[in-house]
Design a protein around this motif. Structure first.
Motif, PDB file in Angstrom:
ATOM      1  N   VAL A 152       0.847  -1.194   0.000  1.00 22.42           N
ATOM      2  CA  VAL A 152       0.000   0.000   0.000  1.00 22.42           C
ATOM      3  C   VAL A 152       0.882   1.244   0.000  1.00 22.42           C
ATOM      4  CG1 VAL A 152      -1.748   1.304   1.264  1.00 22.42           C
ATOM      5  CG2 VAL A 152      -1.856  -1.203   1.204  1.00 22.42           C
ATOM      6  N   ASP A 153       0.747   2.039  -1.049  1.00 17.15           N
ATOM      7  CA  ASP A 153       1.437   3.328  -1.109  1.00 17.15           C
ATOM      8  C   ASP A 153       0.612   4.325  -0.298  1.00 17.15           C
ATOM      9  OD1 ASP A 153       2.597   5.744  -1.675  1.00 17.15           O
ATOM     10  OD2 ASP A 153       2.493   5.553  -3.864  1.00 17.15           O
ATOM     11  N   LYS A 154       1.104   4.639   0.904  1.00 20.27           N
ATOM     12  CA  LYS A 154       0.323   5.498   1.804  1.00 20.27           C
ATOM     13  C   LYS A 154       0.060   6.892   1.229  1.00 20.27           C
ATOM     14  CE  LYS A 154       2.387   2.889   4.106  1.00 20.27           C
ATOM     15  NZ  LYS A 154       2.745   1.466   3.832  1.00 20.27           N
ATOM     16  N   SER A 155       0.895   7.335   0.306  1.00 16.08           N
ATOM     17  CA  SER A 155       0.687   8.662  -0.273  1.00 16.08           C
ATOM     18  C   SER A 155      -0.548   8.708  -1.172  1.00 16.08           C
ATOM     19  CB  SER A 155       1.918   9.097  -1.073  1.00 16.08           C
ATOM     20  OG  SER A 155       2.075   8.320  -2.243  1.00 16.08           O
ATOM     21  N   THR A 156      -1.076   7.532  -1.558  1.00 20.45           N
ATOM     22  CA  THR A 156      -2.292   7.510  -2.375  1.00 20.45           C
ATOM     23  C   THR A 156      -3.552   7.661  -1.532  1.00 20.45           C
ATOM     24  OG1 THR A 156      -2.516   5.097  -2.265  1.00 20.45           O
ATOM     25  CG2 THR A 156      -1.160   6.004  -4.041  1.00 20.45           C
TER      26      THR A 156
ATOM     27  N   ASN B 101       2.695  13.208   3.199  1.00 21.81           N
ATOM     28  CA  ASN B 101       1.882  12.980   2.012  1.00 21.81           C
ATOM     29  C   ASN B 101       2.203  14.074   1.004  1.00 21.81           C
ATOM     30  OD1 ASN B 101      -0.621  13.658   0.355  1.00 21.81           O
ATOM     31  ND2 ASN B 101      -1.205  11.690   1.208  1.00 21.81           N
ATOM     32  N   LYS B 102       2.520  13.715  -0.221  1.00 22.94           N
ATOM     33  CA  LYS B 102       2.972  14.703  -1.197  1.00 22.94           C
ATOM     34  C   LYS B 102       1.875  15.680  -1.605  1.00 22.94           C
ATOM     35  CE  LYS B 102       2.386  11.529  -5.132  1.00 22.94           C
ATOM     36  NZ  LYS B 102       3.107  10.846  -6.234  1.00 22.94           N
ATOM     37  N   LYS B 103       0.605  15.326  -1.325  1.00 25.40           N
ATOM     38  CA  LYS B 103      -0.487  16.256  -1.591  1.00 25.40           C
ATOM     39  C   LYS B 103      -0.803  17.129  -0.385  1.00 25.40           C
ATOM     40  CE  LYS B 103      -2.798  13.387  -5.073  1.00 25.40           C
ATOM     41  NZ  LYS B 103      -4.065  12.682  -5.437  1.00 25.40           N
ATOM     42  N   PHE B 104      -0.061  16.920   0.713  1.00 23.75           N
ATOM     43  CA  PHE B 104      -0.244  17.684   1.941  1.00 23.75           C
ATOM     44  C   PHE B 104      -1.651  17.525   2.515  1.00 23.75           C
ATOM     45  CE2 PHE B 104       3.704  19.999   2.504  1.00 23.75           C
ATOM     46  CZ  PHE B 104       4.298  19.833   1.257  1.00 23.75           C
ATOM     47  N   ASN B 105      -2.226  16.352   2.359  1.00 24.90           N
ATOM     48  CA  ASN B 105      -3.475  16.034   3.041  1.00 24.90           C
ATOM     49  C   ASN B 105      -3.103  15.435   4.389  1.00 24.90           C
ATOM     50  OD1 ASN B 105      -5.187  16.846   0.994  1.00 24.90           O
ATOM     51  ND2 ASN B 105      -4.930  14.917  -0.100  1.00 24.90           N
ATOM     52  N   GLY B 106      -3.230  16.230   5.433  1.00 30.18           N
ATOM     53  CA  GLY B 106      -2.693  15.892   6.735  1.00 30.18           C
ATOM     54  C   GLY B 106      -1.303  16.478   6.813  1.00 30.18           C
TER      55      GLY B 106
END
Length: 499
Positions: free
Chosen positions: A248-252, A443-448
């Motif tokens: 599981v890629d946690k960044s997804t 997270n590369k989308k900065f969600n959290g």
């Protein structure tokens, strides 16, 4: 046929044709105006939208070539773009305002009218039998889901956002169809840690982990599987195992949906336990935004008035607490039917009629956007003309700009690992600024994410997780009156914590 009668018929037909022609022509003219006028298409004025990522969309002005669009939200300049969409992230349950300034290649400017929109975290969790007699817009809802992949066809649901769900592995066949519809959000597996006879999708955790990549890239933002048992509980092993899997890629995973049904535990005390031990505890584990897609109090039938009062107190306290938590994006209560002798005290309405219960009225009337977010100094002074049809060009607009110049775009000069799970952030110094804001996330989308302010151009971030990749971006700020005016964020840089 009698000539007089024929003449009358001919006159009547011509009159009808003329009337039809005028009507069609008028409608066509107005529709062209609406289509060509430079305006915000979404959200619509006075509408309520779901919290989290709010897409602001607009069309192009017709009077020239656009070099850039400037976006204003709550009176503040936010950013510039060359596209016709801005992804505005907010979990502030308030009314907001927005307008767009188009800067044309010849130096002139055009402006949209100001749009006012409310943000709500509340949604509906409904299947067809539960939701067909409801009006979600009148209920102040910002979104809904059905545990399925297709929205309702009912007119009352067309004005609010639908969020599809891949309920179990059997629903994965719908992923390509979902991708074609360009949904903002997608919900993952529903209660995979529960057997089918109690409503779960019953997916082996290793199977779920190996299938997870199939769900990625089908929507803009993806929710984790929604466990029946809270990850922070001792029994929440399924979700913890899933998140720890190398498959599981946690960044997804952009957000974590939770479920919670406390058995015969209501009142403010029950709600505060739920907020602390379920919502806060899960966020503290993963630092990702939280959705609560099912929650209620179980074990009490509708007939006991005292028990219903306890559930009402639970819901009021929960709504207040969820709205206060910035990391909670959305929530939806699960409405048992009033005919359910075991759980009906948690009914928001009666399914067969759509009539709201007292609890339903609490859900509808609490937690709504009732005030305007704090406004900045810039004001869009555009007002439509008296015929409401003229082009809103720079000739009829006196929009004022903030008087204090925002700082230049910041730049991260270096990220360095420091012993003890720390990272030192070095920022290229900018003259005449008061400080810097450091934003970082796993997270590369900065969600959290975490956020720190520093008056110096170096800052050491502490208490990071080993062997974890972190993403950093920074911006500078100056003081404008009693507020901070921020510059643009730097490019994102990443580093893996090694020691």
């Amino acid at each position: 046929i009698n000539m007089k009668v024929l003449k009358k018929i001919t006159i009547l037909v011509l009159a009808v044709a003329m009337a039809f022609s005028v009507n069609v022509t008028g409608t066509f003219t107005e529709s062209v105006k609406a289509a060509t006028e430079f305006q915000i298409i979404s959200p619509t004025n006075e509408s309520i939208v779901g919290a989290g990522h709010v897409y602001i969309d607009w069309n192009n002005p017709t009077s020239g070539t656009v070099s850039k669009y400037n976006i204003y939200i709550d009176g503040n300049y936010v950013t510039s773009t060359n596209t016709n969409r801005y992804d505005y992230y907010t979990t502030s349950v308030k009314y907001h305002t927005t307008w767009i300034e188009a800067v044309l290649s010849n130096g002139s400017k055009e402006y949209t009218k100001t749009v006012k929109f409310g943000v709500s975290k509340k949604g509906l969790a409904v299947n067809n039998d539960m939701g067909r007699r409801l009006d979600p817009v009148a209920m102040n809802m910002g979104w809904y889901y059905t545990w399925g992949t297709t929205p309702f066809s009912y007119t009352t649901y067309k004005q609010i956002e639908f969020v599809p769900m891949i309920w179990g592995t059997g629903s994965e066949s719908q992923l390509d169809a979902i991708a074609k519809k360009n949904y903002k959000y997608l919900l993952g597996y529903n209660e995979p840690d529960m057997k089918g006879d109690v409503g779960g999708s019953n997916i082996n955790v290793n199977v779920a982990a190996s299938h997870w990549a199939k769900l990625t890239g089908k929507s803009d933002y993806l929710g984790a599987p929604a466990p029946a048992l809270c990850p922070a509980w001792n029994s929440g092993t399924w979700f913890r195992t899933f998140m720890d899997s190398d498959l599981v890629d946690k960044s997804t995973i952009d957000f974590i949906p939770l479920h919670c049904y406390y058995g015969t535990y209501g009142g403010a005390a029950g709600a505060n336990t739920f907020l602390k031990e379920v919502v806060d505890a899960t966020y503290n584990m993963y630092h990702k935004p939280i959705w609560i897609t099912e929650f209620a109090v179980s074990g009490w039938g509708y007939s006991n008035a005292s028990n219903r009062k306890q559930v009402e107190a639970f819901l009021k306290t929960a709504i207040e607490g969820l709205n206060k938590r910035s990391y909670v994006e959305r929530y939806s209560w699960f409405s048992f039917n009033t005919t359910d002798n075991s759980n009906g005290a948690s009914a928001l309405w009666t399914n067969s009629t759509g009539k709201l219960t007292d609890l339903g009225n609490i859900y509808v009337n609490n937690g709504n956007p009732t005030e305007l977010a704090a406004q900045g100094s810039a004001v869009n002074k555009y007002q439509p003309s008296s015929d409401n049809g003229s082009n809103n060009s720079s000739n009829n607009n006196n929009n004022t700009q903030p008087q204090v110049n925002k700082p230049a775009r910041a730049k991260i000069s270096k990220l360095k690992n420091v012993k003890g799970r720390k990272v030192k952030v070095s920022i290229k110094k900018i003259k005449k600024v008061k400080g810097y804001q450091i934003k970082y996330s796993d997270n590369k989308k900065f969600n959290g994410y975490w956020q720190k302010n520093s008056k110096k151009n170096t800052y050491t971030v502490k208490n990071l997780d080993k062997k974890t990749k972190y993403y950093f971006k920074v911006r500078a700020y100056v003081i404008n009156g009693n507020k901070k005016l921020y510059g643009s964020y730097s490019k994102v840089k990443s580093i893996t914590v090694k020691r």
